[in-house]
Design a protein around this motif. Structure first.
Motif, PDB file in Angstrom:
ATOM      1  N   SER A 154       0.842  -1.199   0.000  1.00 14.45           N
ATOM      2  CA  SER A 154       0.000   0.000   0.000  1.00 14.45           C
ATOM      3  C   SER A 154       0.873   1.244   0.000  1.00 14.45           C
ATOM      4  CB  SER A 154      -0.941   0.016   1.208  1.00 14.45           C
ATOM      5  OG  SER A 154      -0.192   0.045   2.408  1.00 14.45           O
ATOM      6  N   GLY A 155       0.279   2.351  -0.447  1.00 12.39           N
ATOM      7  CA  GLY A 155       1.012   3.609  -0.495  1.00 12.39           C
ATOM      8  C   GLY A 155       0.058   4.778  -0.537  1.00 12.39           C
ATOM      9  N   THR A 156       0.613   5.963  -0.797  1.00 12.01           N
ATOM     10  CA  THR A 156      -0.176   7.190  -0.800  1.00 12.01           C
ATOM     11  C   THR A 156      -0.099   7.858  -2.166  1.00 12.01           C
ATOM     12  OG1 THR A 156       0.361   7.516   1.539  1.00 12.01           O
ATOM     13  CG2 THR A 156      -0.503   9.412   0.333  1.00 12.01           C
ATOM     14  N   ILE A 170       1.974   6.876  -6.978  1.00 10.59           N
ATOM     15  CA  ILE A 170       1.764   6.390  -5.615  1.00 10.59           C
ATOM     16  C   ILE A 170       3.121   6.201  -4.951  1.00 10.59           C
ATOM     17  CG2 ILE A 170       0.801   4.536  -4.193  1.00 10.59           C
ATOM     18  CD1 ILE A 170      -0.411   4.760  -7.702  1.00 10.59           C
ATOM     19  N   ASP A 171       3.301   6.823  -3.809  1.00  6.36           N
ATOM     20  CA  ASP A 171       4.538   6.654  -3.042  1.00  6.36           C
ATOM     21  C   ASP A 171       4.407   5.425  -2.139  1.00  6.36           C
ATOM     22  OD1 ASP A 171       7.165   7.707  -1.925  1.00  6.36           O
ATOM     23  OD2 ASP A 171       5.944   7.559  -0.105  1.00  6.36           O
ATOM     24  N   VAL A 172       5.274   4.449  -2.364  1.00  6.84           N
ATOM     25  CA  VAL A 172       5.287   3.232  -1.555  1.00  6.84           C
ATOM     26  C   VAL A 172       6.643   3.140  -0.868  1.00  6.84           C
ATOM     27  CG1 VAL A 172       5.032   0.723  -1.546  1.00  6.84           C
ATOM     28  CG2 VAL A 172       3.734   2.090  -3.190  1.00  6.84           C
ATOM     29  N   ASN A 173       6.703   3.601   0.362  1.00  2.00           N
ATOM     30  CA  ASN A 173       7.940   3.570   1.147  1.00  2.00           C
ATOM     31  C   ASN A 173       9.120   4.179   0.377  1.00  2.00           C
ATOM     32  OD1 ASN A 173       6.610   2.222   3.301  1.00  2.00           O
ATOM     33  ND2 ASN A 173       6.879   0.258   2.234  1.00  2.00           N
ATOM     34  N   GLU A 227       8.342   5.259  -6.209  1.00  3.09           N
ATOM     35  CA  GLU A 227       7.170   5.745  -6.932  1.00  3.09           C
ATOM     36  C   GLU A 227       6.631   4.675  -7.881  1.00  3.09           C
ATOM     37  OE1 GLU A 227       6.514   9.940  -8.736  1.00  3.09           O
ATOM     38  OE2 GLU A 227       7.126   8.677 -10.433  1.00  3.09           O
ATOM     39  N   TRP A 228       5.342   4.367  -7.745  1.00  2.00           N
ATOM     40  CA  TRP A 228       4.616   3.530  -8.679  1.00  2.00           C
ATOM     41  C   TRP A 228       3.696   4.427  -9.510  1.00  2.00           C
ATOM     42  CZ3 TRP A 228       3.704  -2.124  -8.507  1.00  2.00           C
ATOM     43  CH2 TRP A 228       4.571  -2.793  -7.640  1.00  2.00           C
ATOM     44  N   LYS A 279      -4.868   6.928   0.693  1.00  2.57           N
ATOM     45  CA  LYS A 279      -4.142   5.672   0.885  1.00  2.57           C
ATOM     46  C   LYS A 279      -4.775   4.622  -0.021  1.00  2.57           C
ATOM     47  CE  LYS A 279      -1.400   4.587   4.293  1.00  2.57           C
ATOM     48  NZ  LYS A 279       0.027   4.186   4.112  1.00  2.57           N
TER      49      LYS A 279
END
Length: 357
Positions: free
Chosen positions: A292-294, A309-312, A315-316, A329
């Motif tokens: 999951s990400g933001t 989407i920022d995942v830890n 970038e996705w 989220k």
């Protein structure tokens, strides 16, 4: 597949200290639309010029229908070239431009008139015979350049970024026109471009080049869906291109998180590169995702939304018809069939050679 027409047989070419083509080996078949695709300086235009006879290879040979034509001058080859700048004669009208090659061959007046009429009909410019080429639009000039080439009845039409000077809408229109002409003329088209969308739209076969090497060759579908290395994956279309670990057959690890895949045979706990196309990134509720990400960016692209989407810290990019607002989220799910695993090059030379190594 149709009969083999052209074989560029282990071609090498340097200009000074710069190696432009390095042992390039390429077979082209009859009635095929082949696109040489790659960034500036990759060797695609040099390949076309060697094929046309405007450059000579340092090593290797050009074989046409089983005969060596490496030392044959351009005017003796069954090929015609359409250049990016069209190379029309501004002091001649449309008919005179089209007839130029036929006049040199001393064809009869009636033959030439028939050919001009046929060529103008084919490119959709009937009645333009007496027009001055300098008063034509870029798209019309491009069509006249093609008409001038096809009246010579070449077995192969070579096109060196012929749509480069046109605006987007006209480029798209001309792409479909070129496909139509190719099907009607039943000849081989070899097309040079750096435009990936152009290549995907028009080609039967795409040859992806970089640093003088062929990186991958295949249908538009196979090049897009099954890139063989990171360069091809990154150059063709939008992509999520990540380092990963191939844990074992059908299992990879991205940033410490395991994903099911369908690939086999890469070893155990081996570093690899993986590509996931943005349209294959499914955004779900956070608790339903593999990770999951933001959402950090949301852009409307017309037919879909593009979201980052920022995942830890990684970038996705996802494409979806359903938008998710910035700050939301989200969970990420990827079908195992949509993860493409590729060998990671172990050296710069191997990276340049790509699929040839």
């Amino acid at each position: 597949m149709n009969n083999e027409l052209i074989h560029l047989n282990h071609i090498s070419k340097s200009f000074g200290d710069k190696v432009v083509l390095d042992d390039l080996d390429l077979v082209i078949h009859e009635n095929e639309f082949v696109t040489l695709l790659g960034p500036s300086g990759c060797g695609k235009t040099t390949t076309l010029r060697i094929l046309a006879g405007f450059e000579s290879p340092d090593k290797g040979s050009v074989i046409f229908e089983g005969k060596d034509i490496t030392n044959l001058p351009p005017n003796k080859r069954q090929l015609n070239t359409v250049f990016q700048n069209y190379a029309l004669f501004t002091h001649m009208n449309v008919a005179e431009n089209i007839a130029f090659g036929l006049n040199i061959k001393k064809k009869s007046k009636s033959y030439i008139e028939d050919k001009i009429h046929y060529a103008l009909k084919l490119v959709g410019l009937e009645g333009f015979e007496k027009r001055s080429v300098s008063n034509l639009s870029g798209g019309q000039q491009q069509r006249i350049a093609i008409a001038r080439a096809i009246v010579n009845e070449p077995r192969v039409l070579l096109l060196d970024e012929p749509l480069g000077a046109l605006d987007l809408k006209l480029r798209q229109d001309m792409q479909y026109e070129l496909i139509r002409m190719k099907n009607e003329l039943k000849i081989t088209f070899i097309y040079v471009t750096h435009d990936q969308q152009e290549a995907l739209t028009m080609s039967d076969t795409i040859v992806v080049m970089n640093q003088g090497y062929i990186q991958q060759m295949g249908s538009p579908e196979s090049i897009y869906n099954e890139p063989e290395n990171a360069f091809v994956a990154d150059f063709i279309g939008d992509s999520n291109l990540f380092p990963a670990v191939f844990v074992r057959d059908e299992l990879i690890r991205i940033d410490g998180v395991e994903f099911a895949c369908v690939d086999k045979g890469f070893g155990t706990n081996k570093p690899v590169d993986i590509v996931i196309r943005p349209e294959d990134v499914e955004l779900v509720a956070p608790e339903k995702g593999t990770i999951s990400g933001t959402v950090t960016d949301l852009i409307f692209k017309g037919v879909h939304y593009e979201m980052c989407i920022d995942v830890n810290g990684r970038e996705w990019v996802a494409h979806s018809t359903k938008p998710h607002i910035v700050g939301e989220k989200v969970g990420i799910h990827v079908d195992p069939f949509n993860i493409q695993v590729m060998n990671k090059p172990e050296s710069e030379d191997e990276e340049a050679a790509g699929a040839n190594e």
